[in-house]
Design a protein around this motif. Structure first.
Motif, PDB file in Angstrom:
ATOM      1  N   ASP C 228       0.837  -1.201   0.000  1.00  0.00           N
ATOM      2  CA  ASP C 228       0.000   0.000   0.000  1.00  0.00           C
ATOM      3  C   ASP C 228       0.866   1.243   0.000  1.00  0.00           C
ATOM      4  OD1 ASP C 228      -2.754  -1.196   2.131  1.00  0.00           O
ATOM      5  OD2 ASP C 228      -2.313  -1.407  -0.014  1.00  0.00           O
ATOM      6  N   PHE C 229       1.906   1.219   0.814  1.00  0.00           N
ATOM      7  CA  PHE C 229       2.759   2.403   0.916  1.00  0.00           C
ATOM      8  C   PHE C 229       3.486   2.675  -0.392  1.00  0.00           C
ATOM      9  CE2 PHE C 229       4.611   5.692   3.411  1.00  0.00           C
ATOM     10  CZ  PHE C 229       5.884   5.880   2.915  1.00  0.00           C
ATOM     11  N   MET C 230       3.994   1.600  -0.998  1.00  0.00           N
ATOM     12  CA  MET C 230       4.654   1.759  -2.299  1.00  0.00           C
ATOM     13  C   MET C 230       3.731   2.443  -3.293  1.00  0.00           C
ATOM     14  SD  MET C 230       7.744   0.056  -2.619  1.00  0.00           S
ATOM     15  CE  MET C 230       7.911  -1.043  -3.981  1.00  0.00           C
ATOM     16  N   ALA C 231       2.462   1.954  -3.330  1.00  0.00           N
ATOM     17  CA  ALA C 231       1.492   2.525  -4.267  1.00  0.00           C
ATOM     18  C   ALA C 231       1.252   3.992  -3.926  1.00  0.00           C
ATOM     19  CB  ALA C 231       0.197   1.728  -4.208  1.00  0.00           C
ATOM     20  N   PHE C 232       1.198   4.280  -2.624  1.00  0.00           N
ATOM     21  CA  PHE C 232       0.950   5.647  -2.190  1.00  0.00           C
ATOM     22  C   PHE C 232       2.038   6.586  -2.707  1.00  0.00           C
ATOM     23  CE2 PHE C 232      -0.115   9.257   0.244  1.00  0.00           C
ATOM     24  CZ  PHE C 232       1.039   9.723   0.868  1.00  0.00           C
ATOM     25  N   VAL C 233       3.285   6.138  -2.608  1.00  0.00           N
ATOM     26  CA  VAL C 233       4.413   6.996  -3.013  1.00  0.00           C
ATOM     27  C   VAL C 233       4.308   7.367  -4.493  1.00  0.00           C
ATOM     28  CG1 VAL C 233       6.920   7.054  -3.328  1.00  0.00           C
ATOM     29  CG2 VAL C 233       5.934   6.179  -1.212  1.00  0.00           C
ATOM     30  N   ARG C 234       3.704   6.444  -5.266  1.00  0.00           N
ATOM     31  CA  ARG C 234       3.558   6.725  -6.703  1.00  0.00           C
ATOM     32  C   ARG C 234       2.344   7.574  -7.018  1.00  0.00           C
ATOM     33  NH1 ARG C 234       4.322   0.815  -8.650  1.00  0.00           N
ATOM     34  NH2 ARG C 234       6.553   0.510  -8.406  1.00  0.00           N
ATOM     35  N   SER C 235       1.500   7.797  -6.024  1.00  0.00           N
ATOM     36  CA  SER C 235       0.247   8.528  -6.276  1.00  0.00           C
ATOM     37  C   SER C 235       0.557   9.995  -6.540  1.00  0.00           C
ATOM     38  CB  SER C 235      -0.676   8.386  -5.060  1.00  0.00           C
ATOM     39  OG  SER C 235      -0.130   9.116  -3.971  1.00  0.00           O
ATOM     40  N   PRO C 236      -0.325  10.677  -7.225  1.00  0.00           N
ATOM     41  CA  PRO C 236      -0.092  12.088  -7.562  1.00  0.00           C
ATOM     42  C   PRO C 236       0.140  12.953  -6.322  1.00  0.00           C
ATOM     43  CG  PRO C 236      -1.970  11.244  -8.791  1.00  0.00           C
ATOM     44  CD  PRO C 236      -1.560  10.150  -7.856  1.00  0.00           C
ATOM     45  N   LYS C 237      -0.628  12.671  -5.270  1.00  0.00           N
ATOM     46  CA  LYS C 237      -0.472  13.468  -4.069  1.00  0.00           C
ATOM     47  C   LYS C 237       0.963  13.391  -3.540  1.00  0.00           C
ATOM     48  CE  LYS C 237      -3.560  14.791  -0.439  1.00  0.00           C
ATOM     49  NZ  LYS C 237      -4.646  14.376   0.447  1.00  0.00           N
ATOM     50  N   ALA C 238       1.428  12.165  -3.430  1.00  0.00           N
ATOM     51  CA  ALA C 238       2.790  11.961  -2.904  1.00  0.00           C
ATOM     52  C   ALA C 238       3.806  12.589  -3.821  1.00  0.00           C
ATOM     53  CB  ALA C 238       3.063  10.475  -2.713  1.00  0.00           C
ATOM     54  N   GLN C 239       3.625  12.412  -5.118  1.00  0.00           N
ATOM     55  CA  GLN C 239       4.579  12.954  -6.078  1.00  0.00           C
ATOM     56  C   GLN C 239       4.647  14.475  -5.966  1.00  0.00           C
ATOM     57  OE1 GLN C 239       6.166  10.897  -9.058  1.00  0.00           O
ATOM     58  NE2 GLN C 239       6.164   9.786  -7.130  1.00  0.00           N
ATOM     59  N   GLN C 240       3.495  15.084  -5.673  1.00  0.00           N
ATOM     60  CA  GLN C 240       3.479  16.535  -5.495  1.00  0.00           C
ATOM     61  C   GLN C 240       4.322  16.939  -4.300  1.00  0.00           C
ATOM     62  OE1 GLN C 240       2.408  18.735  -7.620  1.00  0.00           O
ATOM     63  NE2 GLN C 240       3.151  20.329  -6.258  1.00  0.00           N
ATOM     64  N   ILE C 241       4.154  16.183  -3.202  1.00  0.00           N
ATOM     65  CA  ILE C 241       4.940  16.459  -2.001  1.00  0.00           C
ATOM     66  C   ILE C 241       6.426  16.373  -2.312  1.00  0.00           C
ATOM     67  CG2 ILE C 241       5.553  15.581   0.298  1.00  0.00           C
ATOM     68  CD1 ILE C 241       2.677  14.712   0.658  1.00  0.00           C
ATOM     69  N   ILE C 242       6.785  15.331  -3.050  1.00  0.00           N
ATOM     70  CA  ILE C 242       8.195  15.121  -3.386  1.00  0.00           C
ATOM     71  C   ILE C 242       8.724  16.262  -4.241  1.00  0.00           C
ATOM     72  CG2 ILE C 242       9.790  13.611  -4.634  1.00  0.00           C
ATOM     73  CD1 ILE C 242       8.039  11.244  -3.738  1.00  0.00           C
ATOM     74  N   LYS C 243       7.897  16.693  -5.170  1.00  0.00           N
ATOM     75  CA  LYS C 243       8.328  17.785  -6.053  1.00  0.00           C
ATOM     76  C   LYS C 243       8.557  19.072  -5.257  1.00  0.00           C
ATOM     77  CE  LYS C 243       7.129  19.182 -10.744  1.00  0.00           C
ATOM     78  NZ  LYS C 243       6.053  19.237 -11.754  1.00  0.00           N
TER      79      LYS C 243
END
Lengths: 233, 369, 259
Positions: C228-243
């Motif tokens: 679940d966490f792996m999938a979360f990291v790939r989600s748009p929300k997470a990607q935005q945080i990373i950006k």
């Protein structure tokens, strides 16, 4: 499994550092140890605690504070800059200063203990035989405290060889200047060069063991010399 | 205290030494006294009386709160100046041998010689080594010596510094009786052979009786007596009259030997005694001790008694004794004081009074020096 | 009989609870610390899964994983170590992906020190230049590349001070013991933006992209939470945080082969 040039350079640097630090600490530490052993002033407590501080302080804490202090805005950095010496971080002498602080209790405490164990009597005897205080120090105190000095030298040397946290903080990993063996081994592990790490670690282990063995054998030959002051029928 | 027999060359000592903790208001030492600068002076008293403190003050190892010390013509300490220990021409022998463990016996001796101020005095070295009998010990390390040997080396070392005053702090205290007996003669010779005034701290009556010419008696930090040994021993309630050991000290001279009866004759003042011949040389000076319990009195000299020594005496004083049954009587025998322990009953029956002329019978006398 | 049933029920409940309540352990490269903490906070808003993070240098974490450390996920600072774990069969096949691309910056704590980054480097107007150890630290390797591309390695090498990791490198520059140094952009943004100083964001074409890969380790293969966490990291929300944190996003977040 031979050692690379980089490894050899790190070994030589480490030995140079440990020897320099040990010698300087013996010279600087002896008067401090003498004062601590003899004084009745209330300052003995605080100064003794300061001397002992590096025993319990994590090396990274010490390294961190030294990094700040040695920087151009820190008190030490400003002093060295006024003296035209630049800043001490990333230099061999910066490591020497840091190592002296870090290994200080390991050198001062054995000497202090040896001097305290002498008590007053040897100096009183020497005084009644016409020895001035300086004379007493060099002809009676130093020879009788010799075991303490040997222990201090062993501990100071070994402790500096094993130093890592402080070097990590203020070393900067400069070959021939601040790249000591402990950092070299760490780098080998980080770069996944396990064979090299093994070779270097193994060599250091053997070397340190041999040095300590030799020095401890020297220690054993000297018997406790203060026993003649006690009663023995 | 009237000090009648101290010459002009003397040691003047005034010290007030307080306790280290402020809570104790008393003094460890509070003396104002004069000591002879010749012969052996004992500093005597029970433990805690301040004897060692006095010696250490004289040596400069303790700094008294108030101190004044003058040795013959030199002032070693007063209100404004203090000569440090290493500049005072003293030798000090400590209670434990205190030899330097890192030096051999020879090394220890040379430590003193180097600092004796004058050039190598081979004559003195040989004399000291010879007298203390340490020739065979020279190459050895202190840890390989017995207690008695170490003390002899310590005394030799103190002598080699060429001191003008030798201080000894209970040097025999840490030795057993046999070793003490061995060492006493060495110390006895020190006074004569080296012409050195010695201050000798001790709590042992036997040592003081054997060695001292003069005694300073301390109690709780204060001087209670300061006199020659003969005078102190002859006192009725003197400091050396402990229990049955009360007795007079007499300096005498051996004048004749009787080979037939294995006796020798000693004289003192105008009196004489016959003692068992213990091999003393003729004309040698000896110190005798005559216990009060070995002296009895008669009104007339009696014939047919087994006691060889009967002396005419005059009664000087009579005083009480520790026991309720007896008295102590001070007598004058040919210019020398004697003590006798007599039952009160006899004193009554013989009507003994001061100034009476009587006869003293002396059963035995011991040679202590 | 009733007591037995009750006990059995309790045991089953406990078992189920244990299954769902079991936290997942993630090994994270130190430079990603702050960003990862933000991601976990976000993740826990919508999931009951508890996450335990362990930070360290990628090399150390790699060594620990090969010796059996109990991590379910590994977020490295480079691609090399995840690839090695894959090759050694210590990770779940085809689980590796690039979760972030690091951005390199030349930074000085002294304001206005860096006006033109390249010319400063070329003119050598500094006493010490800090960079992470190029032997094994990804940002250090990138820094080395930048210098090599402009023939500046020889000229500047004598003034290098190397940090064991990017955090240490930053410390050298922050304390001004080094006048400037190559750090990660993520170290200069967000809560650290108050650092001030002066910087030059190094154009991405000057070095190989600093691809930071993550993968699912063998001990996480049965863990639903880990996946679940792996999938979360790939989600748009997470990607935005990373950006926002100062990284670039990988366009292809599903990777089988090294890029």
């Amino acid at each position: 499994m031979s050692l690379s040039d980089g490894d050899m350079a790190a070994i030589w640097l480490t030995l140079r550092l440990a020897t320099t630090v040990t010698l300087l600490l013996l010279i600087v530490g002896t008067p401090i140890a003498w004062w601590l052993a003899r004084t009745r002033s209330w300052l003995k407590g605080p100064i003794g605690a300061i001397v002992a501080l590096p025993l319990v302080l994590p090396p990274t804490v010490l390294g961190f504070y030294l990094l700040i202090a040695m920087g151009p805005n820190g008190p030490v950095g400003q002093l060295t800059q006024t003296l035209g010496l630049g800043t001490l971080a990333f230099t061999f002498w910066g490591l020497v200063v840091a190592s002296m602080i870090y290994s200080m209790p390991f050198v001062i405490q054995p000497i202090q203990n040896a001097m305290e164990a002498l008590g007053d009597r040897p100096m009183e005897v020497a005084a009644t035989l016409g020895a001035s205080p300086w004379d007493q120090f060099f002809t009676v105190v130093l020879p009788l405290a010799k075991p303490g000095f040997i222990t201090a030298a062993i501990l100071g040397f070994a402790h500096t060889v094993g130093e890592f946290g402080i070097v990590l903080m203020i070393g900067g990993n400069i070959p021939g200047e601040t790249k000591v063996v402990s950092v070299q081994i760490y780098d080998h592990v980080e770069a996944l060069e396990y064979a090299q790490a093994h070779a270097l670690s193994g060599s250091m282990l053997v070397f340190c063991f041999v040095v300590l063995l030799a020095l401890y054998s020297l220690q054993r030959k000297g018997r406790p010399l203060f026993m003649t002051f006690g009663k023995r029928s | 205290m009237k000090i009648s027999d101290i010459g002009p060359a003397a040691i003047l000592a005034r010290f007030k030494l307080c306790y280290a903790d402020a809570a104790n208001k008393g003094f460890i030492l509070d003396v104002d006294t004069q000591l002879p600068a010749q012969g052996i002076t004992a500093i005597f008293g029970p433990s805690g009386s301040g004897k060692t403190s006095l010696l250490r003050c004289i040596a400069g190892l303790e700094k008294a709160q108030f101190g004044h010390l003058q040795v013959q013509d030199q002032v070693w300490q007063n209100a404004t100046s203090f000569v440090p220990t290493h500049k005072r021409p003293i030798g000090f022998v400590f209670q434990e041998a205190s030899l330097f463990g890192h030096l051999s016996v020879m090394g220890n001796l040379q430590y003193a010689i180097k600092r004796s101020g004058s050039r190598q005095d081979l004559g003195l070295f040989e004399q000291v080594v010879d007298i203390m009998g340490i020739e065979a010990l020279l190459p050895r390390l202190p840890e390989n010596l017995s207690g008695g040997e170490r003390q002899r080396v310590a005394i030799a070392r103190a002598l080699l510094i060429k001191p003008r005053l030798l201080l000894m702090d209970e040097p025999l205290a840490s030795l057993d009786t046999a070793r003490k007996q061995q060492l006493l003669p060495y110390i006895e010779r020190l006074g004569c052979d080296f012409n050195l005034p010695i201050l000798y701290v001790s709590h042992s009556v036997d040592e003081v009786l054997s060695l001292a010419d003069h005694a300073l008696v301390l109690e709780q930090g204060k001087v209670v007596a300061n006199h020659s040994m003969t005078h102190l021993c002859a006192q009725l309630n003197g400091p050396f009259g402990v229990g049955n050991e009360t007795g007079a000290i007499i300096e005498c001279r051996v004048v004749q030997r009787d080979p037939q009866w294995h006796l020798m004759r000693v004289t003192f003042g105008s009196a004489q005694l016959w003692l068992p011949d213990t091999g003393e040389a003729e004309h040698s000076s000896k110190r005798l001790r005559i216990l009060a319990s070995d002296v009895s009195l008669t009104l007339k000299p009696c014939a047919g008694s087994s006691i060889l020594n009967v002396l005419p005496v005059q009664v000087i004083a009579i005083s009480t004794d520790k026991s309720k049954a007896t008295c102590l009587i001070k007598l004058n025998a040919g210019g020398v004081d004697l003590l006798a322990r007599i039952s009160k009953k006899s004193v009554q029956e013989l009507a003994i009074k001061t100034n009476d002329m009587m006869w003293a019978q002396i059963k035995s006398a011991a040679i202590v020096r | 009989m009733n007591i037995a049933k009750g006990l059995l029920g309790l045991m089953l409940m406990g078992f189920c609870c244990r299954l769902t309540a079991q936290p997942i352990h993630i090994a994270v490269a130190s430079n990603f610390t702050h960003t990862m903490q933000t991601l976990v906070l976000e993740f826990e808003k919508s999931s009951e899964q508890k996450v335990i993070l362990s930070f360290g240098s990628s090399g150390k974490l790699y060594a620990q994983i090969t010796q059996g450390a109990p991590f379910q996920l590994f977020f490295s600072a480079d691609q090399l170590k995840p690839m090695l774990l894959e090759e050694q069969g210590l990770a779940v096949v085809a689980s590796r992906f690039t979760y972030a691309i690091g951005r390199l910056a030349l930074w000085s704590a002294i304001p206005d020190f860096i006006d033109d980054g390249l010319s400063i480097l070329q003119q050598g107007r500094f006493k010490k230049l800090a960079l992470a150890n190029p032997r094994f630290a990804p940002y250090g390797m990138a820094a080395y590349e930048v210098l090599a591309r402009h023939q500046l390695v020889r000229a500047t090498q004598k003034k290098w001070v190397q940090g064991e990791n990017i955090s240490q490198t930053l410390q050298f520059v922050d304390s001004q013991n080094a006048q400037l140094g190559f750090v990660a952009l993520s170290q200069l943004l967000g809560k650290h933006s108050a650092r001030g100083g002066s910087k030059w964001l190094i154009p991405e074409h000057m070095h190989q992209p600093i691809k930071q890969d993550a993968l699912l380790l063998n001990s996480g293969s049965a863990s639903k939470g880990a996946k679940d966490f792996m999938a979360f990291v790939r989600s748009p929300k997470a990607q935005q945080i990373i950006k926002t944190a100062g990284y670039s996003i990988a366009t292809n977040t599903l990777v089988h082969k090294p890029s």
